[in-house]
Design an enzyme around this catalytic site. Structure first.
Site, mmCIF file in Angstrom:
data_model
loop_
_atom_site.group_PDB
_atom_site.id
_atom_site.type_symbol
_atom_site.label_atom_id
_atom_site.label_comp_id
_atom_site.label_asym_id
_atom_site.label_seq_id
_atom_site.Cartn_x
_atom_site.Cartn_y
_atom_site.Cartn_z
ATOM 1 N N HIS B 52 -22.106 83.987 -12.790
ATOM 2 C CA HIS B 52 -20.704 84.434 -12.835
ATOM 3 C C HIS B 52 -19.987 84.105 -11.537
ATOM 4 O O HIS B 52 -20.579 84.139 -10.460
ATOM 5 C CB HIS B 52 -20.576 85.912 -13.194
ATOM 6 C CG HIS B 52 -21.208 86.873 -12.218
ATOM 7 N ND1 HIS B 52 -20.502 87.452 -11.198
ATOM 8 C CD2 HIS B 52 -22.471 87.360 -12.131
ATOM 9 C CE1 HIS B 52 -21.301 88.278 -10.515
ATOM 10 N NE2 HIS B 52 -22.506 88.234 -11.055
ATOM 11 N N ASP B 54 -16.988 85.622 -10.705
ATOM 12 C CA ASP B 54 -16.202 86.754 -10.185
ATOM 13 C C ASP B 54 -17.067 87.564 -9.219
ATOM 14 O O ASP B 54 -18.295 87.430 -9.206
ATOM 15 C CB ASP B 54 -15.707 87.648 -11.331
ATOM 16 C CG ASP B 54 -16.847 88.266 -12.131
ATOM 17 O OD1 ASP B 54 -17.835 87.546 -12.405
ATOM 18 O OD2 ASP B 54 -16.773 89.457 -12.482
ATOM 19 N N ASP B 86 -24.167 87.516 -4.939
ATOM 20 C CA ASP B 86 -23.835 88.045 -6.277
ATOM 21 C C ASP B 86 -22.487 87.529 -6.730
ATOM 22 O O ASP B 86 -21.482 88.155 -6.512
ATOM 23 C CB ASP B 86 -23.847 89.581 -6.220
ATOM 24 C CG ASP B 86 -23.537 90.224 -7.559
ATOM 25 O OD1 ASP B 86 -23.656 89.555 -8.594
ATOM 26 O OD2 ASP B 86 -23.150 91.411 -7.565
ATOM 27 N N GLU B 120 -18.081 89.484 -15.068
ATOM 28 C CA GLU B 120 -19.362 90.180 -15.009
ATOM 29 C C GLU B 120 -19.245 91.535 -14.316
ATOM 30 O O GLU B 120 -19.865 92.518 -14.739
ATOM 31 C CB GLU B 120 -20.406 89.311 -14.272
ATOM 32 C CG GLU B 120 -21.850 89.720 -14.536
ATOM 33 C CD GLU B 120 -22.390 90.770 -13.561
ATOM 34 O OE1 GLU B 120 -23.471 91.306 -13.829
ATOM 35 O OE2 GLU B 120 -21.720 91.071 -12.537
ATOM 36 N N GLU B 121 -18.443 91.584 -13.277
ATOM 37 C CA GLU B 121 -18.302 92.839 -12.525
ATOM 38 C C GLU B 121 -17.429 93.852 -13.260
ATOM 39 O O GLU B 121 -17.204 94.960 -12.767
ATOM 40 C CB GLU B 121 -17.726 92.566 -11.129
ATOM 41 C CG GLU B 121 -18.534 91.596 -10.275
ATOM 42 C CD GLU B 121 -19.935 92.092 -9.904
ATOM 43 O OE1 GLU B 121 -20.292 93.216 -10.293
ATOM 44 O OE2 GLU B 121 -20.678 91.336 -9.255
ATOM 45 N N ASP B 149 -29.427 86.123 -11.240
ATOM 46 C CA ASP B 149 -28.402 87.121 -10.894
ATOM 47 C C ASP B 149 -29.044 88.472 -10.583
ATOM 48 O O ASP B 149 -28.449 89.504 -10.805
ATOM 49 C CB ASP B 149 -27.393 87.238 -12.054
ATOM 50 C CG ASP B 149 -26.184 88.093 -11.709
ATOM 51 O OD1 ASP B 149 -25.869 88.237 -10.512
ATOM 52 O OD2 ASP B 149 -25.553 88.618 -12.636
ATOM 53 N N HIS B 399 -22.370 94.375 -4.003
ATOM 54 C CA HIS B 399 -21.461 95.492 -4.326
ATOM 55 C C HIS B 399 -21.120 96.336 -3.099
ATOM 56 O O HIS B 399 -20.245 97.184 -3.172
ATOM 57 C CB HIS B 399 -22.051 96.429 -5.406
ATOM 58 C CG HIS B 399 -22.143 95.785 -6.754
ATOM 59 N ND1 HIS B 399 -21.920 96.464 -7.917
ATOM 60 C CD2 HIS B 399 -22.410 94.509 -7.117
ATOM 61 C CE1 HIS B 399 -22.073 95.635 -8.947
ATOM 62 N NE2 HIS B 399 -22.373 94.450 -8.480
#
Lengths: 430, 430
Positions: B52, B54, B86, B120-121, B149, B399
């Site tokens: 991903h 994003d 990520d 994805e997030e 991932d 994150h």
């Protein structure tokens, strides 16, 4: 509002001074407390009356049917407006009594001392200090205290209120991990604080309202026969209670037992948990530190320090039995003592006679489940009997939208306050 | 970012199309999913790779040591920046593999199909529909799937991930009075919803992590000897776990049992209560309606519908035993199935050989406790083996602030992805 009230009182011939309790925060002055006196005859009794000129916030946008800061009277005689019943109506009642006596050329049979504050809706900030300071100063002549700032139990029968429960508020803190954890990544491998906390919370009270803390009921005064009879005569039906609740989810459907459970027996409520997930929807969190909140409503003759001691011992015992590696502590957030007056005191007897004269009925002798901390402060600091003499009814909706006071209650209530002053001037102290 | 990635891929000779999943809300288009293909030789295997483009939000004001959207490499080779690990690093890994093959004049030994999304997030909105639609369309040639991932279990040893737990999230609603009540006025006379709710919540799990719901463990696959041995060889110490937790509040101090509790056994977490008081301080409320949230992490061979059936039966049984007049209901908020792949499949064997070649060590075979729902969707819709092949380590802080990818892991990880494609092209399907 303070200036308006001061000016009204001075126009009536009362002497009034402002007491400034200080600042709420730097640069923000607290509103003044009005210390008033009307009459100074050493041959007369001196009655201290309390009320407040502040109100709850209100805006028509909240759902009011009328502009909350314009008094609007409907065809049923309901006087809608913020503060109508809480507590501007009752405060004006005292002013009306003075004015009425002047207009008919009648001397007030007592000296009046007044304490009108502007922070009641915000915890009466500064008032306790004032009372402690002036009980033996400005208010030193007080023979009895009368507060008109509560409500009838229902809509048809007046009452005198002689008791309030206290409140001891606790929190149990359970902490484990250094930060909140993802339940997918950690679930199953860590001792979760929420599990320990709910396990402790369930040991405090059952769903019939019985406290499960060892020794707590040993402190509760036994029910006397006189007391039981007093409850039997109170005008209260369980249907009224269902209506107030919006449900029939009660611990008992016996109306008199319901009143006793609300007024003269302790209760314990679990209020909630801080630190856990509390929003709508779903979050897969293992909260690292959770704080359970509960409080006990206390009654005569519970000793506050003993209650805290029993609660602490109980929580520690249960925590130990959980055999957990989380850290568990329990602490008191605040407590306030219950209050009970002698309803056979001359102050109450006078109010009962006044009620019979004005309303044509013997008043119910009631207590309330909640606390009005300042009541106890007046009693403790002046050392005199305190009477709660309400003007409005249970349907007045103080703090809510469409607050009102019935015109009938305002007029009869004013007569009641006046009549009370006459009876209290003469009632034998036995 | 979609346009950049599309352009980079096209420069490398890949064909790329945008798939627009629709609107997130009226007027707000979801970002496109990139459907890519590189190579179309029917004689070669076709590997579908997912990633991903994003990232999580980031701002230097959150406490980053460097500007989060400028890649900053420190003296230890840590490449700081939002998305570094990520999942932009791994996605670029695939592009690097193609570019490197071109630069040394080597043909890619497989056909690559690509699925790179931009949501994805935010729950991979729209992706499941795309996969369901294109599994037998654009992605119909897929022989195996590889997703990079996730992360190593620690910092020193690479791993292949073959399992994820599922999550079934429930809420128990207890309602009584028509509105919140003042605990002073009503406490003791009403059946409080919080009392019932905490009583039910404590019956779900104990503080050693054991589920107390009848029949739940009957559904859990027994531990095989092969599986037990697999855990014994995993490089994981309990001290590492203490460090991640920030405490030693664990259910067991055995490292391997800890892994099993996180990966292959079910767990139940109490997340919190909606509707109760949850702020700091004290509020004397009796909440009228409270909603307890909990979830179960599910593992092979638990059937989701059976889990919900057992939970419902349990809660209803306990609710009945409480003999309450409150209304109690339990409901599923959402569930997602666990995923398990065969770690002896040729897809995994190829990845293991590539790991040995690049890192000089046999990879750990790991599972994860959390769910990555799209993994299961890829498996179910393509019907092919799915491999999770991580690039970064447990210290990368996705994150969080200061997200990073070690330069070593980026370079070796890129080599690993390339090497994997060579081994997977040749690994016998036995």
């Amino acid at each position: 509002m303070a200036a308006f009230l001061k000016s009204e009182l001075e126009t009536l011939g009362a002497s009034v001074e402002y007491y400034y309790p200080g600042e709420q925060e730097p640069g923000l002055e607290l509103p003044p407390i009005l210390l008033g006196r009307y009459g100074n005859d050493p041959a007369k009794r001196t009655i201290l009356v309390y009320g407040h000129y502040d109100v709850q916030p209100a805006s028509i946008g909240d759902g009011w049917g009328t502009e909350p800061f314009e008094l609007t009277v409907d065809e049923k005689g309901r006087m809608f407006g913020r503060g109508s019943t809480d507590d501007k109506g009752p405060v004006l009642g005292w002013l009306n009594v003075i004015e009425a006596h002047q207009k008919v050329g009648l001397e007030l049979p007592v000296n009046l001392l007044m304490c009108f504050e502007g922070m009641e809706e915000s915890g009466s900030e500064g008032l306790e200090d004032l009372i402690k300071k002036e009980a033996k100063g400005f208010y030193k002549d007080t023979d009895a205290v009368c507060i008109s700032d509560n409500y009838w139990l229902g809509t048809t029968k007046p009452c005198l209120t002689y008791g309030l429960r206290g409140c001891s508020y606790y929190q149990i803190t359970v902490s484990g991990p250094g930060q909140d954890l993802h339940s997918g990544v950690y679930g199953g491998a860590v001792t979760e604080p929420m599990t320990d906390l709910t396990n402790i919370m369930t040991t405090l009270v059952d769903n019939k309202g019985k406290l499960l803390i060892d020794g707590i009921y040993d402190q509760v005064a036994p029910l006397t026969e006189e007391e039981r009879e007093r409850y039997q005569s109170i005008d209260f039906g369980i249907e009224t209670f269902y209506e107030a609740l919006g449900s029939e989810t009660v611990c008992t459907d016996d109306a008199q037992e319901t009143l006793m459970r609300r007024w003269r027996f302790p209760s314990l409520s679990l209020h909630g948990i801080e630190g856990a997930y509390s929003s709508a929807g779903a979050k897969t969190v293992i909260p690292a530190k959770v704080i359970g909140k509960f409080s006990i409503r206390t009654v005569p003759n519970m000793e506050l320090s003993k209650v805290t001691e029993l609660v602490t011992a109980h929580v520690n015992k249960v925590a130990k039995s959980l055999n957990t590696n989380n850290t568990i502590t329990v602490g008191l957030i605040h407590d306030g003592k219950w209050w009970i007056a002698d309803p056979n005191h001359w102050n109450f007897r006078a109010a009962a006679k006044a009620t019979e004269q004005v309303w044509g009925v013997k008043p119910d002798l009631t207590r309330e489940g909640g606390s009005i901390p300042i009541t106890l402060t007046f009693e403790e600091e002046t050392g005199k009997n305190v009477l709660l003499l309400p003007m409005g009814t249970s349907t007045d909706q103080p703090h809510s939208i469409n607050e009102k006071l019935d015109k009938k209650n305002y007029i009869q209530g004013t007569k009641l306050l006046g009549s009370y002053l006459h009876f209290v001037a003469e009632e034998k102290a036995e």
